[in-house]
Scaffold this active site. Structure first.
Site, mmCIF file in Angstrom:
data_model
loop_
_atom_site.group_PDB
_atom_site.id
_atom_site.type_symbol
_atom_site.label_atom_id
_atom_site.label_comp_id
_atom_site.label_asym_id
_atom_site.label_seq_id
_atom_site.Cartn_x
_atom_site.Cartn_y
_atom_site.Cartn_z
ATOM 1 C CG ASP A 127 -2.239 0.628 1.048
ATOM 2 O OD1 ASP A 127 -2.351 1.446 0.126
ATOM 3 O OD2 ASP A 127 -3.157 0.335 1.834
ATOM 4 C CG ASP A 139 -9.638 1.672 -0.592
ATOM 5 O OD1 ASP A 139 -9.129 0.586 -0.918
ATOM 6 O OD2 ASP A 139 -9.083 2.483 0.175
HETATM 7 C C1 DGJ Z 1 -5.915 1.591 1.877
HETATM 8 C C2 DGJ Z 1 -6.247 0.432 0.999
HETATM 9 O O1 DGJ Z 1 -6.699 0.881 -0.237
HETATM 10 C C3 DGJ Z 1 -7.280 -0.443 1.679
HETATM 11 O O2 DGJ Z 1 -7.667 -1.485 0.830
HETATM 12 C C4 DGJ Z 1 -6.722 -0.956 2.963
HETATM 13 O O3 DGJ Z 1 -5.651 -1.824 2.698
HETATM 14 C C5 DGJ Z 1 -6.266 0.206 3.837
HETATM 15 N N1 DGJ Z 1 -5.404 1.103 3.147
HETATM 16 C C6 DGJ Z 1 -5.569 -0.290 5.069
HETATM 17 O O4 DGJ Z 1 -5.062 0.722 5.814
#
Ligand code: DGJ
Length: 729
Positions: free
Chosen positions: A457, A526
């Site tokens: 991430d 997301d």
């Molecule tokens: C942002 C990501 O896009 C999510 O899927 C998740 O992994 C969160 N971060 C976790 O902090």
């Protein structure tokens, strides 16, 4: 296929031609676009003879040329190929061709400029997919006695190719969290359409693919030219049109890195490598551009070829509420419905009870995981599933051991850090010790828990991204950071060749072919709300084939939009990618689990087709409906999704053509109800569809792909899956 006469190099592949005249002082671009065929020397000479427009009134006295390295030296008033200075001097480069040769199918041009003291290598590779990949390297010449050793401050390098005057409509992308890759379209007027990316990553609003085409181009029709800048740091993309054109051409498409002042200073002997720019052309619309990119990516040696495992990611299931029992129960449910990879998301490491602390400390939190991650990893592996783990190596919370012990590793000004974002800062990966620490930590984790997959991430923009030098001599560091992040990924992959990595960045803010050269898929967004996802996935797929796009089924009520949708719509939306689940399975009813199990089986049955076929999208007048599919490479089978995101003014779809089928072939079509059937907003019909609900219906390609068929009128937020196969006449 390359043909080089003494003067003209003509590259041809997959219906594309690129022709450069190797004249002095600089080669000029004669053509980029449709394949001109196997030109003879006379034909090439004719291309050259017609490469000059008029000398205009009140204009330069010589005919304008568009060379491979446009600057003011040739009366070019647009963005120059490069800019810079040596302490305020040497601002008027005067390039010349030193030598041109072909190496492994690549046309390599060596240029030199004695004003800026740069040697430049330009490489044009027309790939088998028809994508023209252009690489650029600049090297400061080695000094001879008495020359000035002052570094050359590079302000920018832009890779430029010409567009014809008929390309006047522009499409690129914008977005925000949970709404990535939203298309924006308009007219390419006189002036510069410039997208400057200053986030230290492409961003949710990344240009993604800058496309210019003839008026009204669509998915299936129209001549289009596109550009992708394969880079994960700051970027510049542009389409530029001026009244006088670009030599004999109408406008230009260009890309490169956006450099901060002083970021690249070339001392004698030092080099700068610009991002590779991928240029793509087609006269059959956006689907054909996507097809070329998909072919380019699928031809890579590292392209994933094993069946893409059905994934369960724990984020929306448990968030930071990590409890061993709960996660073991989730694992059991996952195994039971056929999940093949379980990914433990954020929240597992020291102090990480929410998003304010812990980043940087990549050790398992003994409070929530008293036995380490071993019991979970073993249970996952014991079920024959792969085990994945979330990490965010480039970031740090001030509330962490790492930030306390090594504040000097933070990428930010010595006078004090600016505001945090998601409570976090960036680690300077170009700092050797920070890099070594991260590589060791990640390596140990992967080895210890036999990790198959990392969800990597990256949750903030890089602002004031300066590496700290002695005495407050902070230097801009996004370029170095980007290269170091690539090195870190490469080093980890070298140590663990079977490890797969996902590029995630607050959803889909780092989707580019630079990061994808060392990762195996992207997390597109997301947002798992299928209404939004239909669009996010459609446009992410403009660049990436479905097997590289993470697409998960969320719970009934979307966590990011609050919208409640039916399982069938969520499932059919998530089917067209690298599918997975983002939901707390322990909260699902037996009926819901049965439905999910059926969908998992469907995904496994059709993924070979979905992950190798051609992506097709229909041009429809109604924005509230989408018809898209994947047609097998041999044309023998296909799957289509007919989806409705909202209501429409029109009640009927009318005859609608299924894209990508052969009008001369014969087909059978049926409805697949594995994910359930949609709610329809109609009394009945169409009759052929009613029959297809019960089994195969034979229809000629002339009807399915030529005349078109009426489709049922679905209620909003519903979708339907059609399966098609070719039959012998
Ligand atoms: C942002 C990501 O896009 C999510 O899927 C998740 O992994 C969160 N971060 C976790 O902090």
């Amino acid at each position: 296929m390359t043909r080089t006469t003494a003067r003209i190099a003509h590259l041809r592949a997959a219906g594309v031609s690129f022709a450069v005249e190797l004249t002095g002082p600089l080669p000029r671009v004669l053509h980029w676009g449709a394949d001109l065929g196997p030109l003879t020397d006379d034909d090439l000479a004719a291309l050259s003879r017609t490469a000059e427009g008029v000398v205009l009134n009140n204009a330069p006295d010589s005919v304008r040329q568009f060379t491979v390295w446009p600057t003011e030296a040739e009366n070019w008033s647009g963005t120059p190929a490069h800019q810079g200075h040596r302490s305020g001097v040497a601002t008027t480069p005067r390039l010349r061709l030193v030598v041109a040769h072909e190496s492994a199918g690549e046309l390599v041009l060596q240029l030199a400029d004695d004003v800026s003291e740069l040697d430049i290598t330009l490489g044009y590779l027309l790939e088998l997919s028809g994508v023209l990949s252009v690489r650029t390297e600049l090297t400061r010449q080695v000094l001879t006695d008495g020359q000035d050793a002052t570094p050359y401050d590079l302000a920018g390098v832009t890779t430029l190719l010409p567009l014809p005057a008929r390309a006047v409509e522009i499409l690129d992308f914008t977005g925000k969290w949970c709404r990535e890759r939203a298309p924006q379209r308009g007219t390419l007027a006189h002036g510069s359409h410039v997208r400057e990316v200053r986030r230290g990553k492409p961003g949710q609003d990344a240009p993604h693919l800058l496309t210019v085409g003839v008026p009204g181009f669509g998915f299936r029709t129209g001549e289009v030219w596109g550009l992708h800048v394969a880079w994960s740091g700051n970027q510049r993309w542009l389409a530029e049109r001026s009244p006088e054109g670009a030599g004999v051409h109408g406008a230009v498409l260009g890309g490169g890195e956006s450099l901060a002042p002083g970021e690249i200073r070339l001392a004698p002997g030092e080099s700068y490598t610009a991002p590779v720019c991928h240029f793509v052309w087609s006269d059959q619309g956006l689907d054909a551009l996507a097809d070329r990119f998909h072919a380019l990516l699928r031809a890579r040696p590292q392209h994933p070829v094993t069946p893409r495992p059905l994934t369960l990611n724990t984020w929306e299931a448990v968030y930071f509420d990590h409890r061993v029992d709960r996660l073991l129960a989730l694992t059991e449910r996952a195994a039971d419905i056929g999940v093949e990879r379980l990914v433990l998301d954020d929240g597992w490491f020291t102090g990480r009870r929410d998003d304010t602390a812990g980043l940087g400390d990549w050790a398992v939190d003994p409070e929530v995981w008293p036995g380490g991650l071993g019991p979970l990893a073993d249970r996952v592996h014991g079920h024959g599933m792969q085990f994945g783990l979330w990490v965010e190596p480039e970031m740090v919370n001030l509330d962490s051991r790492l930030a306390t012990e090594h504040p000097e590793w933070i990428l930010g000004p010595s006078v004090g850090l600016g505001p945090s974002a998601r409570h976090q800062y960036v680690l300077n990966l170009a700092h050797d010790d920070a890099f070594a620490h991260l590589l060791t930590s990640l390596d140990e984790l992967v080895t210890r828990y036999r990790i198959d997959y990392l969800k990597w991430d990256h949750n903030r923009d890089l602002h004031e991204a300066v590496g700290r030098g002695p005495g407050g001599q902070d230097r801009p560091g996004v370029h170095a950071q980007t290269e170091a992040a690539y090195r870190l990924l490469d080093a980890l992959k070298e140590r663990h060749p079977r490890l797969e990595i996902e590029s995630c960045s607050s959803g889909g803010a780092r989707v580019d072919l630079g990061i994808l050269a060392r990762t195996d898929r992207v997390w597109a967004s997301d947002c798992n709300d299928p209404v939004e996802r239909q669009s996010v996935q459609r446009w992410t797929g403009q660049l990436l084939p479905p097997e590289l796009i993470g697409t998960h089924v969320g719970g009934p009520r979307s966590h990011t939009t609050g919208r409640v949708t039916d399982a069938s719509f969520r499932q059919l939306t998530a089917l067209f990618g690298h599918a997975g689940i983002e939901d707390d399975l322990t909260a699902r009813t037996p009926e819901e689990l049965t439905a999910l199990r059926r969908w998992v089986a469907l995904y496994k049955a059709v993924r070979a087709l979905l992950h190798s076929g051609r992506v097709v999208r229909a041009d429809l007048a109604d924005d509230a409906v989408l018809l898209h599919g994947v047609v097998a490479a041999d044309g023998g089978s296909a799957l289509y999704c007919w989806a409705r995101t909202g209501t429409s003014g029109d009640g009927q779809s009318g005859r609608t053509r299924l894209p990508g089928l052969d009008p001369a072939a014969r087909y059978e079509i049926r409805v697949r109800d594995d994910a359930g059937l949609p709610v329809a907003h109609q009394v009945s019909g169409p009759a052929w569809y009613t029959a297809a609900l019960d089994g195969w219906v034979t229809l000629p390609g002339a009807v399915l792909a030529g005349a078109g068929v009426p489709l049922p009128t679905l209620a909003p937020a519903q979708a339907l899956l059609f399966e098609v196969r070719r039959v012998q006449p």
